[in-house]
Design a protein around this motif. Structure first.
Motif, PDB file in Angstrom:
ATOM      1  N   ARG A  48       0.796  -1.083   0.050  1.00 24.58           N
ATOM      2  CA  ARG A  48      -0.182  -0.014  -0.153  1.00 24.58           C
ATOM      3  C   ARG A  48       0.828   1.161  -0.064  1.00 24.58           C
ATOM      4  NH1 ARG A  48      -0.158   3.869   2.541  1.00 24.58           N
ATOM      5  NH2 ARG A  48       1.329   3.145   3.759  1.00 24.58           N
ATOM      6  N   HIS A  49       0.518   2.125  -0.773  1.00 26.09           N
ATOM      7  CA  HIS A  49       1.587   3.458  -0.920  1.00 26.09           C
ATOM      8  C   HIS A  49       0.707   4.534  -1.422  1.00 26.09           C
ATOM      9  CE1 HIS A  49       1.381   1.720  -4.817  1.00 26.09           C
ATOM     10  NE2 HIS A  49       1.763   2.910  -5.512  1.00 26.09           N
ATOM     11  N   SER A  50       1.456   5.677  -1.030  1.00 27.83           N
ATOM     12  CA  SER A  50       0.953   6.868  -1.562  1.00 27.83           C
ATOM     13  C   SER A  50       1.402   7.340  -3.168  1.00 27.83           C
ATOM     14  CB  SER A  50       1.284   8.092  -0.939  1.00 27.83           C
ATOM     15  OG  SER A  50       0.998   7.945   0.474  1.00 27.83           O
ATOM     16  N   ARG A  98       1.464  10.395  -5.620  1.00 25.57           N
ATOM     17  CA  ARG A  98       1.076  11.955  -5.598  1.00 25.57           C
ATOM     18  C   ARG A  98       1.157  12.642  -6.944  1.00 25.57           C
ATOM     19  NH1 ARG A  98       4.447  10.623  -1.014  1.00 25.57           N
ATOM     20  NH2 ARG A  98       3.280  10.924   0.939  1.00 25.57           N
ATOM     21  N   TRP A 101      -7.997   2.520   1.800  1.00 26.98           N
ATOM     22  CA  TRP A 101      -6.691   2.420   1.011  1.00 26.98           C
ATOM     23  C   TRP A 101      -6.326   0.953   0.763  1.00 26.98           C
ATOM     24  CZ3 TRP A 101      -2.695   6.425   3.345  1.00 26.98           C
ATOM     25  CH2 TRP A 101      -1.700   6.710   2.453  1.00 26.98           C
ATOM     26  N   GLN A 135      -4.220   8.910  -2.879  1.00 25.30           N
ATOM     27  CA  GLN A 135      -3.228   9.616  -2.015  1.00 25.30           C
ATOM     28  C   GLN A 135      -4.445  10.573  -1.182  1.00 25.30           C
ATOM     29  OE1 GLN A 135      -2.019  13.241  -4.111  1.00 25.30           O
ATOM     30  NE2 GLN A 135      -0.574  13.726  -2.639  1.00 25.30           N
ATOM     31  N   ILE A 136      -3.731  10.771   0.125  1.00 26.15           N
ATOM     32  CA  ILE A 136      -4.378  11.430   1.240  1.00 26.15           C
ATOM     33  C   ILE A 136      -4.247  13.158   0.958  1.00 26.15           C
ATOM     34  CG2 ILE A 136      -4.927  12.075   3.747  1.00 26.15           C
ATOM     35  CD1 ILE A 136      -5.615   9.296   2.942  1.00 26.15           C
ATOM     36  N   SER A 152      -4.539  16.253   2.906  1.00 25.37           N
ATOM     37  CA  SER A 152      -4.883  16.847   4.342  1.00 25.37           C
ATOM     38  C   SER A 152      -5.064  18.370   4.058  1.00 25.37           C
ATOM     39  CB  SER A 152      -3.634  16.766   5.134  1.00 25.37           C
ATOM     40  OG  SER A 152      -3.381  15.199   5.403  1.00 25.37           O
ATOM     41  N   ALA A 153      -4.735  18.880   2.893  1.00 20.69           N
ATOM     42  CA  ALA A 153      -4.654  20.405   2.816  1.00 20.69           C
ATOM     43  C   ALA A 153      -6.265  20.795   2.599  1.00 20.69           C
ATOM     44  CB  ALA A 153      -4.007  20.681   1.340  1.00 20.69           C
ATOM     45  N   ARG A 178      10.633   4.169   0.057  1.00 22.85           N
ATOM     46  CA  ARG A 178       9.820   4.294   1.268  1.00 22.85           C
ATOM     47  C   ARG A 178      10.497   3.461   2.478  1.00 22.85           C
ATOM     48  NH1 ARG A 178       5.737   0.817   0.297  1.00 22.85           N
ATOM     49  NH2 ARG A 178       4.332   1.744   1.958  1.00 22.85           N
TER      50      ARG A 178
HETATM   51  C1  FMN Z   1      -3.479  11.068   8.552  1.00 19.84           C
HETATM   52  C2  FMN Z   1      -2.469  11.244   7.362  1.00 19.84           C
HETATM   53  C3  FMN Z   1      -2.400  12.521   6.594  1.00 19.84           C
HETATM   54  C4  FMN Z   1      -1.731  12.206   5.471  1.00 19.84           C
HETATM   55  N1  FMN Z   1      -1.781  13.446   4.740  1.00 19.84           N
HETATM   56  C5  FMN Z   1      -0.994  13.170   3.566  1.00 19.84           C
HETATM   57  C6  FMN Z   1      -0.992  14.591   2.780  1.00 19.84           C
HETATM   58  O1  FMN Z   1      -1.678  15.667   2.783  1.00 19.84           O
HETATM   59  N2  FMN Z   1      -0.342  14.340   1.344  1.00 19.84           N
HETATM   60  C7  FMN Z   1       0.186  13.401   1.195  1.00 19.84           C
HETATM   61  O2  FMN Z   1       0.742  13.246  -0.034  1.00 19.84           O
HETATM   62  N3  FMN Z   1       0.262  12.347   1.763  1.00 19.84           N
HETATM   63  C8  FMN Z   1      -0.442  12.346   2.953  1.00 19.84           C
HETATM   64  N4  FMN Z   1      -0.503  11.070   3.967  1.00 19.84           N
HETATM   65  C9  FMN Z   1       0.532  10.096   3.459  1.00 19.84           C
HETATM   66  C10 FMN Z   1       1.787   9.917   4.201  1.00 19.84           C
HETATM   67  O3  FMN Z   1       2.695  10.879   3.869  1.00 19.84           O
HETATM   68  C11 FMN Z   1       2.116   8.548   3.734  1.00 19.84           C
HETATM   69  O4  FMN Z   1       1.418   7.340   3.992  1.00 19.84           O
HETATM   70  C12 FMN Z   1       3.766   8.273   4.222  1.00 19.84           C
HETATM   71  O5  FMN Z   1       4.553   9.086   4.155  1.00 19.84           O
HETATM   72  C13 FMN Z   1       4.010   6.906   4.311  1.00 19.84           C
HETATM   73  O6  FMN Z   1       4.203   6.581   2.713  1.00 19.84           O
HETATM   74  P1  FMN Z   1       3.373   5.511   1.925  1.00 19.84           P
HETATM   75  O7  FMN Z   1       1.909   5.901   2.150  1.00 19.84           O
HETATM   76  O8  FMN Z   1       3.762   5.527   0.638  1.00 19.84           O
HETATM   77  O9  FMN Z   1       3.774   4.003   2.709  1.00 19.84           O
HETATM   78  C14 FMN Z   1      -0.895  11.131   4.896  1.00 19.84           C
HETATM   79  C15 FMN Z   1      -1.210  10.153   5.721  1.00 19.84           C
HETATM   80  C16 FMN Z   1      -1.816   9.962   6.925  1.00 19.84           C
HETATM   81  C17 FMN Z   1      -1.988   8.798   7.477  1.00 19.84           C
END
Ligand code: FMN
Length: 234
Positions: free
Chosen positions: A11-13, A15, A159, A170-171, A173-174, A214
């Motif tokens: 699982r990964h982000s 962007r 996710w 992608q989360i 937060s903004a 990562r």
């Molecule tokens: C509560 C929370 C808020 C996050 N907000 C953002 C965000 O605004 N933008 C973003 O690109 N990733 C966001 N992330 C993702 C994390 O940066 C990411 O999960 C972490 O760097 C690990 O990378 P991975 O998801 O690839 O394993 C968020 C994750 C969580 C759990």
């Protein structure tokens, strides 16, 4: 069992921009929401509502909200940055500085908000907006700590399900703070008393995502055996 671990590890982000012409199917969305539905929540309170936004005009409107970057974000973000892959591998926590615009990661340089983010998120065909009611709380939970953890459990279910279906995620937060949140709530006619917990972009990367390093701490770094003083579990 291995399948679950593999899914969790992979699982990964993502962007980068998602292909706005490649929608997430209704069936996949149903499955993602089904995974969210079965998340554990404190007292089984199920303290969330989710708005699925896939109308291009509405996405555009939300995507065009001005989202200035705060000084606090810059400062606290900086503390979690590494400036080479070697440094990140050694620290095992945080992110690579190169993910952020130069002025956001150079001490003493005034951050230029527009440098990094002309939009609060890159294009995508679907956005999930997750809401909760801050007036309620898990029983006797100071600051609704347990309720907030519950939202995190739900996030992870969404996710993992999305990634298992090959859908990038992608989360964002903004969108859940200050004037930006207010604007999103206005566009989506969200009742005043609800807050945005988090938003997530869903879709399919437009092109090949760049390789991203990562990192995670090792088990021995965070585990303790029969008391805090004994690191690792042997
Ligand atoms: C509560 C929370 C808020 C996050 N907000 C953002 C965000 O605004 N933008 C973003 O690109 N990733 C966001 N992330 C993702 C994390 O940066 C990411 O999960 C972490 O760097 C690990 O990378 P991975 O998801 O690839 O394993 C968020 C994750 C969580 C759990």
């Amino acid at each position: 069992m291995q399948d679950i671990l593999k899914l969790i590890q992979e699982r990964h982000s993502v962007r980068m921009p998602f292909d706005p012409e490649r929608p997430v199917s209704h069936q996949d969305l149903q499955q993602i929401l089904e995974a969210g539905r079965w998340a554990p929540t404190a007292h089984n309170m199920q303290n969330f509502d989710i708005i699925v936004v896939d109308d291009a005009k509405i996405l555009d409107e939300i995507g065009n909200i001005k989202s200035p970057i705060s000084e606090v974000f810059i400062q606290e973000n900086y503390q979690l940055l590494s400036f080479s892959e070697e440094e990140l591998l050694q620290k095992k926590v945080g992110l690579l500085g190169t993910m952020f615009p130069l002025s956001w990661r150079t001490p003493g340089v005034k951050p230029v908000a527009e440098e990094g983010r002309s939009r609060p998120f890159p294009p995508c065909p679907t956005l999930l907006v997750v809401l909760y009611d801050p007036r309620k709380r898990a029983p006797a939970s100071e600051g609704d700590f347990l309720g907030i953890i519950s939202l995190g459990c739900m996030m992870e279910n969404l996710w993992l399900m999305a990634n298992s279906l090959g859908i990038d995620f992608q989360i964002i937060s903004a969108l859940s703070n200050g004037p930006v949140e207010k604007e999103v709530k206005r566009i989506l006619a969200v009742p005043e008393h609800l807050k945005i917990a988090f938003c997530a972009r869903l879709g399919y990367a437009a092109g090949t995502p760049p390789r991203t390093l990562r990192v995670r701490r090792d088990i021995e770094d965070f585990s303790h055996h029969n008391g805090f003083a004994n690191k690792g579990i042997g």
